[in-house]
Structure formats: structure tokens, C-alpha cells
Design a protein around this motif. Structure first.
Motif, PDB file in Angstrom:
ATOM      1  N   GLY A  94       7.796  27.284 -40.465  1.00  0.00           N
ATOM      2  CA  GLY A  94       9.183  27.651 -40.188  1.00  0.00           C
ATOM      3  C   GLY A  94      10.018  26.597 -39.497  1.00  0.00           C
ATOM      4  N   VAL A  95       9.636  25.312 -39.659  1.00  0.00           N
ATOM      5  CA  VAL A  95      10.395  24.245 -38.989  1.00  0.00           C
ATOM      6  C   VAL A  95      11.314  23.496 -39.949  1.00  0.00           C
ATOM      7  CG1 VAL A  95       8.653  23.950 -37.200  1.00  0.00           C
ATOM      8  CG2 VAL A  95       8.516  22.580 -39.282  1.00  0.00           C
ATOM      9  N   GLY A  96      11.295  23.874 -41.231  1.00  0.00           N
ATOM     10  CA  GLY A  96      12.197  23.233 -42.192  1.00  0.00           C
ATOM     11  C   GLY A  96      11.539  22.165 -43.052  1.00  0.00           C
ATOM     12  N   LYS A  97      10.223  22.216 -43.212  1.00  0.00           N
ATOM     13  CA  LYS A  97       9.544  21.209 -44.046  1.00  0.00           C
ATOM     14  C   LYS A  97      10.020  21.291 -45.499  1.00  0.00           C
ATOM     15  CE  LYS A  97       5.336  22.473 -43.078  1.00  0.00           C
ATOM     16  NZ  LYS A  97       5.578  23.465 -42.012  1.00  0.00           N
ATOM     17  N   THR A  98       9.991  22.493 -46.052  1.00  0.00           N
ATOM     18  CA  THR A  98      10.355  22.660 -47.454  1.00  0.00           C
ATOM     19  C   THR A  98      11.819  22.321 -47.699  1.00  0.00           C
ATOM     20  OG1 THR A  98       8.669  24.359 -47.792  1.00  0.00           O
ATOM     21  CG2 THR A  98      10.513  24.337 -49.338  1.00  0.00           C
ATOM     22  N   THR A  99      12.695  22.800 -46.834  1.00  0.00           N
ATOM     23  CA  THR A  99      14.123  22.493 -46.967  1.00  0.00           C
ATOM     24  C   THR A  99      14.365  20.991 -46.888  1.00  0.00           C
ATOM     25  OG1 THR A  99      14.706  24.617 -45.971  1.00  0.00           O
ATOM     26  CG2 THR A  99      16.409  22.927 -45.991  1.00  0.00           C
ATOM     27  N   THR A 100      13.654  20.329 -45.980  1.00  0.00           N
ATOM     28  CA  THR A 100      13.804  18.877 -45.826  1.00  0.00           C
ATOM     29  C   THR A 100      13.270  18.147 -47.046  1.00  0.00           C
ATOM     30  OG1 THR A 100      13.714  18.994 -43.413  1.00  0.00           O
ATOM     31  CG2 THR A 100      13.121  16.891 -44.431  1.00  0.00           C
ATOM     32  N   THR A 101      12.120  18.564 -47.563  1.00  0.00           N
ATOM     33  CA  THR A 101      11.551  17.916 -48.749  1.00  0.00           C
ATOM     34  C   THR A 101      12.514  18.004 -49.927  1.00  0.00           C
ATOM     35  OG1 THR A 101       9.316  18.505 -48.013  1.00  0.00           O
ATOM     36  CG2 THR A 101       9.583  17.838 -50.310  1.00  0.00           C
ATOM     37  N   ALA A 102      13.033  19.195 -50.177  1.00  0.00           N
ATOM     38  CA  ALA A 102      13.927  19.394 -51.324  1.00  0.00           C
ATOM     39  C   ALA A 102      15.217  18.599 -51.168  1.00  0.00           C
ATOM     40  CB  ALA A 102      14.233  20.879 -51.487  1.00  0.00           C
ATOM     41  N   ASN A 103      15.833  18.679 -50.006  1.00  0.00           N
ATOM     42  CA  ASN A 103      17.146  18.049 -49.837  1.00  0.00           C
ATOM     43  C   ASN A 103      17.066  16.544 -49.651  1.00  0.00           C
ATOM     44  OD1 ASN A 103      19.028  20.366 -49.970  1.00  0.00           O
ATOM     45  ND2 ASN A 103      17.877  21.084 -48.203  1.00  0.00           N
ATOM     46  N   LEU A 104      16.003  16.049 -49.019  1.00  0.00           N
ATOM     47  CA  LEU A 104      15.821  14.603 -48.941  1.00  0.00           C
ATOM     48  C   LEU A 104      15.531  14.048 -50.324  1.00  0.00           C
ATOM     49  CD1 LEU A 104      15.447  11.909 -47.501  1.00  0.00           C
ATOM     50  CD2 LEU A 104      13.087  12.584 -46.988  1.00  0.00           C
ATOM     51  N   GLY A 105      14.660  14.742 -51.072  1.00  0.00           N
ATOM     52  CA  GLY A 105      14.337  14.271 -52.417  1.00  0.00           C
ATOM     53  C   GLY A 105      15.564  14.215 -53.317  1.00  0.00           C
ATOM     54  N   ILE A 106      16.345  15.276 -53.314  1.00  0.00           N
ATOM     55  CA  ILE A 106      17.549  15.295 -54.158  1.00  0.00           C
ATOM     56  C   ILE A 106      18.601  14.340 -53.610  1.00  0.00           C
ATOM     57  CG2 ILE A 106      19.463  16.788 -54.900  1.00  0.00           C
ATOM     58  CD1 ILE A 106      17.363  19.035 -55.179  1.00  0.00           C
ATOM     59  N   GLY A 107      18.644  14.181 -52.271  1.00  0.00           N
ATOM     60  CA  GLY A 107      19.541  13.186 -51.685  1.00  0.00           C
ATOM     61  C   GLY A 107      19.197  11.784 -52.159  1.00  0.00           C
ATOM     62  N   LEU A 108      17.901  11.456 -52.224  1.00  0.00           N
ATOM     63  CA  LEU A 108      17.477  10.144 -52.727  1.00  0.00           C
ATOM     64  C   LEU A 108      17.809  10.004 -54.212  1.00  0.00           C
ATOM     65  CD1 LEU A 108      14.011   9.939 -50.938  1.00  0.00           C
ATOM     66  CD2 LEU A 108      15.968   8.453 -50.495  1.00  0.00           C
ATOM     67  N   ALA A 109      17.625  11.077 -54.978  1.00  0.00           N
ATOM     68  CA  ALA A 109      17.945  11.033 -56.406  1.00  0.00           C
ATOM     69  C   ALA A 109      19.434  10.794 -56.629  1.00  0.00           C
ATOM     70  CB  ALA A 109      17.513  12.337 -57.076  1.00  0.00           C
ATOM     71  N   THR A 169      21.238   8.862 -55.014  1.00  0.00           N
ATOM     72  CA  THR A 169      21.510   7.431 -54.826  1.00  0.00           C
ATOM     73  C   THR A 169      20.915   6.596 -55.959  1.00  0.00           C
ATOM     74  OG1 THR A 169      19.503   6.939 -53.536  1.00  0.00           O
ATOM     75  CG2 THR A 169      21.417   7.787 -52.331  1.00  0.00           C
ATOM     76  N   GLY A 170      20.344   7.258 -56.956  1.00  0.00           N
ATOM     77  CA  GLY A 170      19.790   6.541 -58.097  1.00  0.00           C
ATOM     78  C   GLY A 170      18.290   6.331 -58.051  1.00  0.00           C
ATOM     79  N   LYS A 171      17.616   6.875 -57.048  1.00  0.00           N
ATOM     80  CA  LYS A 171      16.168   6.715 -56.940  1.00  0.00           C
ATOM     81  C   LYS A 171      15.456   7.712 -57.855  1.00  0.00           C
ATOM     82  CE  LYS A 171      16.657   3.675 -53.648  1.00  0.00           C
ATOM     83  NZ  LYS A 171      16.422   2.237 -53.927  1.00  0.00           N
ATOM     84  N   ARG A 172      14.307   7.288 -58.342  1.00  0.00           N
ATOM     85  CA  ARG A 172      13.453   8.182 -59.139  1.00  0.00           C
ATOM     86  C   ARG A 172      12.490   8.868 -58.177  1.00  0.00           C
ATOM     87  NH1 ARG A 172      10.762   3.875 -62.520  1.00  0.00           N
ATOM     88  NH2 ARG A 172      10.895   2.946 -60.448  1.00  0.00           N
ATOM     89  N   VAL A 173      12.523  10.202 -58.155  1.00  0.00           N
ATOM     90  CA  VAL A 173      11.836  10.962 -57.103  1.00  0.00           C
ATOM     91  C   VAL A 173      10.931  12.020 -57.707  1.00  0.00           C
ATOM     92  CG1 VAL A 173      12.144  12.408 -55.058  1.00  0.00           C
ATOM     93  CG2 VAL A 173      13.796  10.580 -55.544  1.00  0.00           C
TER      94      VAL A 173
END
Length: 336
Positions: free
Chosen positions: A77-92, A94-98
């Protein structure tokens, strides 16, 4: 073209040095061109980067290797899943392959990205780990889903629970996930692993495969208490299994700066841990809109693009990219 020809005869360990030379001369050319036309200079730089990416891909990708980030905290319940999804899509964005990997039997990442029935998937992380554990090699792309927001996902489901017991009887069990991900590293810029809320075999496998770990920490006292245990686990893995593992940083999540308590906990986090490891400047605010994304099957960028949480994750993405850029710069400096 001459540079590409030379690269074919360059050993991988010399790549950072050789690659840095044309960038240096290109920078001079770009600055000169920008004096006459900013557009011309920028186009020259982008053309070079695209040409180099194509060259590396066509020649087997020997020099391309994804950065693997484990998003871990044994507290739930600390936000691991939310962070994984949003960081990954945030990187995508910017043009990164994730590639996102759901390493939690609860399949929270899979469900939050809109795949409501993960138990129906014939191939998930479980099957790929089983093949790898038996010294096999999964077929390229097997089990990977393509999400509408530009990321790939390796899903999980409740079957992943069985891998905790299966891995106990496997030789070199701690490196099973590392062996699975090795051939995938040439296809992506970033691989993000959403770890389960425990320090069992699956989390140890994720940390053994990772280049670095991001630790989301909720702005609460009990979340801080669990940091010591996770830090100790990372230290043991670095000593015995993965000497290159780094702690990318601690990310404060669900921060409600309207309360004195949240501000005090965040300040204590920075005071107690800021000298020994990086605490990201970004603080992910508490928001109902962020909680809604799981039901919507979208990232915060699609669900509430102008909200404070989207702005926070966009800032966090820039911080992560800055860390990797600095490491790459240091690597080139060492090669000189």
C-alpha cells in the motif's frame, strides 16, 4: 557512414569511447549550425541519434542494454504499482522503449493497466520463469502484451504464488529472473519490475536482476520502519549475488502536505536517510484521482493529465532520466 563502418570493428568495451568522439564533433557542428539556423542544428543532432539507433539495432544490438529498475518495498500500500505504471508510461512518453513486469501474484499492475481478467492469460511471468528454471529459453515476445499508452507488459496472475516454492528447488534460483530478462534487454531502454510486498524469492530474484531499486515510501511512521530491513536485504544481495545493484532512491508517496504529520514524516525521511542514499525531490501527493486510475485501466497521464499527480510523476520521470544521464556521462568519462 564511415563512422558506422568503424563501429563494426569496435570491441564492445571500447564503445563508450568511440561513440563519444562523433558526439563531440557533432556538438561543435550543431552549435555552428544553430548560429545560422537553430532548426538545422537540432535536425542534425536528431538525425545522428536516429541513425545510430538504427545501426545498433541492425547489427545485433550488441551495445544496447536496458536499464532494469525494481520498484520494491516489503510494506504494501505504498504506491509501488502506481509508481511502476506511471513511471513506465512517463518514460514511454519521452520516446523510451519500456517493458513493465508484474512480479506480484495479486496482479495489481496487470489489472491497473486495464486487463481485468489476468487468470485467463495462457502465458504469464509464471510460465516464462518455469521454462527458464528448467534451463530453457522462452520464445521472443512470448506472453508480452502491448498497451495503448506505449508500453509493453509481462503480466502475472495468482499462479505466480507457486513459483515461491518452485524456486526453492532450482539451482541458482536467485538468478532465474535475471536469466529470463537477459535476451530482452536488447529490445528495451527500460525494464521496470513491480515487486510483491514481501522479501521472498520473487523479490530477491527481481533485485538480483535489477541495476537499481526505487523504494516508494508512504509518508507514515510505519513505512519508515520497514526501510532498514529492505536496505539490509539490498546490502546482502549486493554482497552475495548482484554487486552492481544500486539504490536509485527513495520516493515519498501519498504525501498530504496539508497535515503537519505528513510534513514531519517527510522531513524525518530526508533527515535520516538523505545523507546515505538519494531521496527524490519529487513528492507524489495524495489524491483520489490517482486511486481512480486502477479502475480506469489508464495511467494518470491519460486519466487526469492536468492534475497534480500527473505533474508529480512527470517531474519524477525527469529525475530518473537525469540520474541515468549522469551515469552514462560518468561512464564515458571513465572510458577517456
Amino acid at each position: 557512414q564511415r563512422f558506422e563502418s568503424a563501429m563494426l570493428h569496435t570491441k564492445p568495451r571500447h564503445f563508450a569511447l568511440v561513440f563519444s568522439l562523433p558526439i563531440f564533433f557533432l556538438k561543435l557542428h550543431t552549435e555552428s549550425a544553430e548560429a545560422d539556423s537553430p532548426t538545422t542544428g537540432n535536425k542534425a543532432y536528431l538525425f545522428f541519434l536516429k541513425r545510430m539507433r538504427l545501426f545498433l539495432y541492425q547489427n545485433g544490438g550488441d551495445f544496447m542494454s536496458a536499464t532494469i529498475l525494481a520498484i520494491a518495498n516489503q510494506k504494501g500500500g505504498v504506491g509501488k504499482t502506481t509508481t511502476t505504471a506511471n513511471l513506465g508510461i512517463g518514460l514511454a512518453r519521452t520516446g523510451k522503449r519500456v517493458l513493465l513486469i508484474d512480479a506480484d501474484p495479486q496482479a495489481s499492475l496487470t489489472i491497473s493497466l486495464g486487463y481485468a481478467n489476468p487468470d485467463n492469460f495462457p502465458v504469464t511471468l509464471t510460465q516464462l520463469l518455469q521454462v527458464t528454471a528448467q534451463i530453457g529459453t522462452p520464445r521472443p515476445g512470448e506472453g508480452i502484451l502491448h498497451h495503448a499508452e506505449g508500453v509493453d507488459l509481462l503480466p502475472s496472475n495468482i499462479e505466480l504464488c507457486s513459483m515461491e516454492m518452485t524456486l526453492i528447488n532450482v539451482l541458482s534460483r536467485e538468478t532465474t529472473m535475471k536469466r529470463l530478462l537477459e535476451p530482452m534487454k536488447k529490445q528495451y531502454d527500460y525494464i521496470l519490475i513491480d515487486c510483491m510486498p514481501s522479501l521472498g524469492q520473487l523479490t530477491i530474484n527481481a533485485l538480483a536482476a535489477a541495476d537499481s531499486v526505487i523504494i516508494p515510501v508512504q509518508a507514515q511512521y510505519l513505512s519508515l520502519k520497514g526501510l532498514e530491513q529492505l536496505y539490509d536485504t539490498c546490502r546482502k544481495i549486493r554482497t552475495q549475488i548482484n554487486p552492481d545493484l544500486k539504490i536509485e532512491g527513495i520516493l515519498p508517496t501519498m504525501v498530504d502536505n496539508r497535515t503537519n504529520y505528513a510534513r514531519e514524516v517527510t522531513a524525518k525521511l530526508r533527515e535520516n536517510y538523505g545523507s546515505g542514499m538519494k531521496v527524490f525531490q519529487t513528492e507524489i501527493p495524495h489524491s483520489v484521482r490517482a486511486a481512480e486510475t486502477s479502475a480506469e485501466g489508464k495511467s494518470i497521464f491519460a486519466h487526469d493529465p492536468k492534475g497534480k499527480v500527473a505533474a508529480a510523476y512527470e517531474q519524477f520521470t525527469r529525475e530518473v532520466l537525469a540520474v541515468e544521464k549522469q551515469r552514462a556521462k560518468n561512464a564515458v568519462g571513465l572510458a577517456r
